[in-house]
Design a protein around this motif. Structure first.
Motif, PDB file in Angstrom:
ATOM      1  N   THR A 137       0.833  -1.193   0.000  1.00  0.00           N
ATOM      2  CA  THR A 137       0.000   0.000   0.000  1.00  0.00           C
ATOM      3  C   THR A 137       0.871   1.247   0.000  1.00  0.00           C
ATOM      4  O   THR A 137       2.040   1.208   0.406  1.00  0.00           O
ATOM      5  N   ARG A 158       3.404  -3.119   3.898  1.00  0.00           N
ATOM      6  CA  ARG A 158       4.637  -2.665   3.270  1.00  0.00           C
ATOM      7  C   ARG A 158       4.353  -1.459   2.369  1.00  0.00           C
ATOM      8  O   ARG A 158       3.373  -1.453   1.621  1.00  0.00           O
ATOM      9  N   ASP A 159       5.239  -0.476   2.439  1.00  0.00           N
ATOM     10  CA  ASP A 159       5.076   0.759   1.683  1.00  0.00           C
ATOM     11  C   ASP A 159       5.594   0.575   0.253  1.00  0.00           C
ATOM     12  O   ASP A 159       6.778   0.296   0.047  1.00  0.00           O
ATOM     13  N   GLU A 209       1.460  -7.758   7.771  1.00  0.00           N
ATOM     14  CA  GLU A 209       2.615  -6.924   7.455  1.00  0.00           C
ATOM     15  C   GLU A 209       2.186  -5.932   6.385  1.00  0.00           C
ATOM     16  O   GLU A 209       1.778  -6.312   5.296  1.00  0.00           O
ATOM     17  N   PHE A 217      -0.146   3.641   1.837  1.00  0.00           N
ATOM     18  CA  PHE A 217      -0.499   4.166   3.155  1.00  0.00           C
ATOM     19  C   PHE A 217      -0.430   3.051   4.210  1.00  0.00           C
ATOM     20  O   PHE A 217      -1.457   2.643   4.767  1.00  0.00           O
ATOM     21  N   PRO A 218       0.760   2.564   4.512  1.00  0.00           N
ATOM     22  CA  PRO A 218       0.877   1.464   5.491  1.00  0.00           C
ATOM     23  C   PRO A 218       0.379   1.835   6.876  1.00  0.00           C
ATOM     24  O   PRO A 218       0.015   0.956   7.667  1.00  0.00           O
ATOM     25  N   GLU A 219       0.319   3.155   7.158  1.00  0.00           N
ATOM     26  CA  GLU A 219      -0.155   3.581   8.476  1.00  0.00           C
ATOM     27  C   GLU A 219      -1.641   3.295   8.675  1.00  0.00           C
ATOM     28  O   GLU A 219      -2.150   3.383   9.800  1.00  0.00           O
ATOM     29  N   MET A 220      -2.353   2.935   7.602  1.00  0.00           N
ATOM     30  CA  MET A 220      -3.779   2.614   7.718  1.00  0.00           C
ATOM     31  C   MET A 220      -4.010   1.249   8.356  1.00  0.00           C
ATOM     32  O   MET A 220      -5.137   0.934   8.751  1.00  0.00           O
ATOM     33  N   GLU A 235      -7.347  -0.057   0.139  1.00  0.00           N
ATOM     34  CA  GLU A 235      -7.093  -0.380   1.537  1.00  0.00           C
ATOM     35  C   GLU A 235      -8.342  -0.825   2.290  1.00  0.00           C
ATOM     36  O   GLU A 235      -8.320  -1.820   3.027  1.00  0.00           O
ATOM     37  N   GLY A 292      -5.481  -0.693  11.648  1.00  0.00           N
ATOM     38  CA  GLY A 292      -6.738   0.052  11.653  1.00  0.00           C
ATOM     39  C   GLY A 292      -7.834  -0.704  12.385  1.00  0.00           C
ATOM     40  O   GLY A 292      -7.617  -1.210  13.492  1.00  0.00           O
TER      41      GLY A 292
END
Length: 251
Positions: free
Chosen positions: A13, A42-43, A40, A15-18, A146, A21
């Protein structure tokens, strides 16, 4: 064949910070914390090669928006080092609709790699070269893959051994046998003048089961004639099959 524990998913993705969630709370979250499954994120930008970490470019042939580059995404897929036994999925509105049967298959496997697209789409060449299976969660368009990936992961995780409280909870639900779920009731016995159906408090388990089956069949025939048409007749008293009007679309 039962997969070795823990079940694992790798998400590519921008936006790995999503992640995790919503997958980090409730049933999925508790199972994640206890090690029943792993995720996992991965950006994709980590595989970009220029100083601006560019991942997209204008579409060949013209048109609006941008397209995710084949070279960058291919490098991100390769860097994830996914074995051939793990499915490679691309969340896409043009993919095959996700079904409960496919969810069961994925849950029984080692866990997929999931690519989350953005922009106007991704270069077709990487889809072909890396064998990505396009999967859709509905006939609508999201801003990216996502949220769709989260829906797929949640559907799989809840089927993993030890995640749900009761084994029956995962089988007596919509789509588990091709039918929509029957109506549910609980206390109070009387709500705004409407009682719980008497048969559900009768203590006769056979009659309760028959009532629930009849309710599921009636709901499926009325609301999802596409599903109903795929179910072979089993009883003489089941609701009549309904033909889908030519001008009707499901909401």
């Amino acid at each position: 064949m039962t997969h070795p524990s823990p079940w694992r998913t790798t998400v590519l993705t921008l936006f790995p910070e999503m992640f995790p969630g919503p997958l980090g709370v409730s049933l999925a979250g508790r199972a994640l914390a206890s090690g029943l499954w792993q995720i996992e994120a991965r950006d994709i930008r980590a595989s970009a090669t220029d100083r601006h970490r560019s991942v997209d470019d204008t579409p060949a042939g013209g048109g609006p928006g941008m397209v995710l580059r084949a070279d960058v995404l291919a490098a991100a897929i390769d860097a994830a080092e996914i074995g051939p036994e793990r499915p490679r999925l691309l969340m896409s509105p043009r993919g095959r609709p996700l079904t409960q049967a496919r969810v069961v298959e994925l849950a029984q496997g080692p866990g997929p790699l999931i690519v989350c697209g953005r922009f106007e789409g991704i270069d077709q060449r990487v889809i072909d070269a890396r064998g990505l299976e396009e999967v859709s969660i509905g006939d609508y368009v999201l801003s990216g893959g996502e949220i769709a990936a989260m829906a797929l992961i949640d559907a799989c995780v809840r089927l993993l051994p030890g995640v749900m409280g009761k084994e029956a909870s995962g089988t007596e639900e919509s789509f588990s046998d091709g039918l929509l779920e029957y109506p549910q009731y609980t206390r109070p016995q009387l709500f705004e003048g409407v009682p719980i159906p008497e048969i559900l408090t009768s203590g006769d388990h056979a009659k309760v089961a028959a009532w629930r089956r009849a309710q599921s069949e009636a709901l499926t025939a009325a609301r999802r004639p596409d599903l109903w048409a795929q179910i072979p007749p089993k009883t003489p008293n089941r609701p009549g099959r309904q033909k889908t009007p030519k001008n009707k679309t499901d909401g």
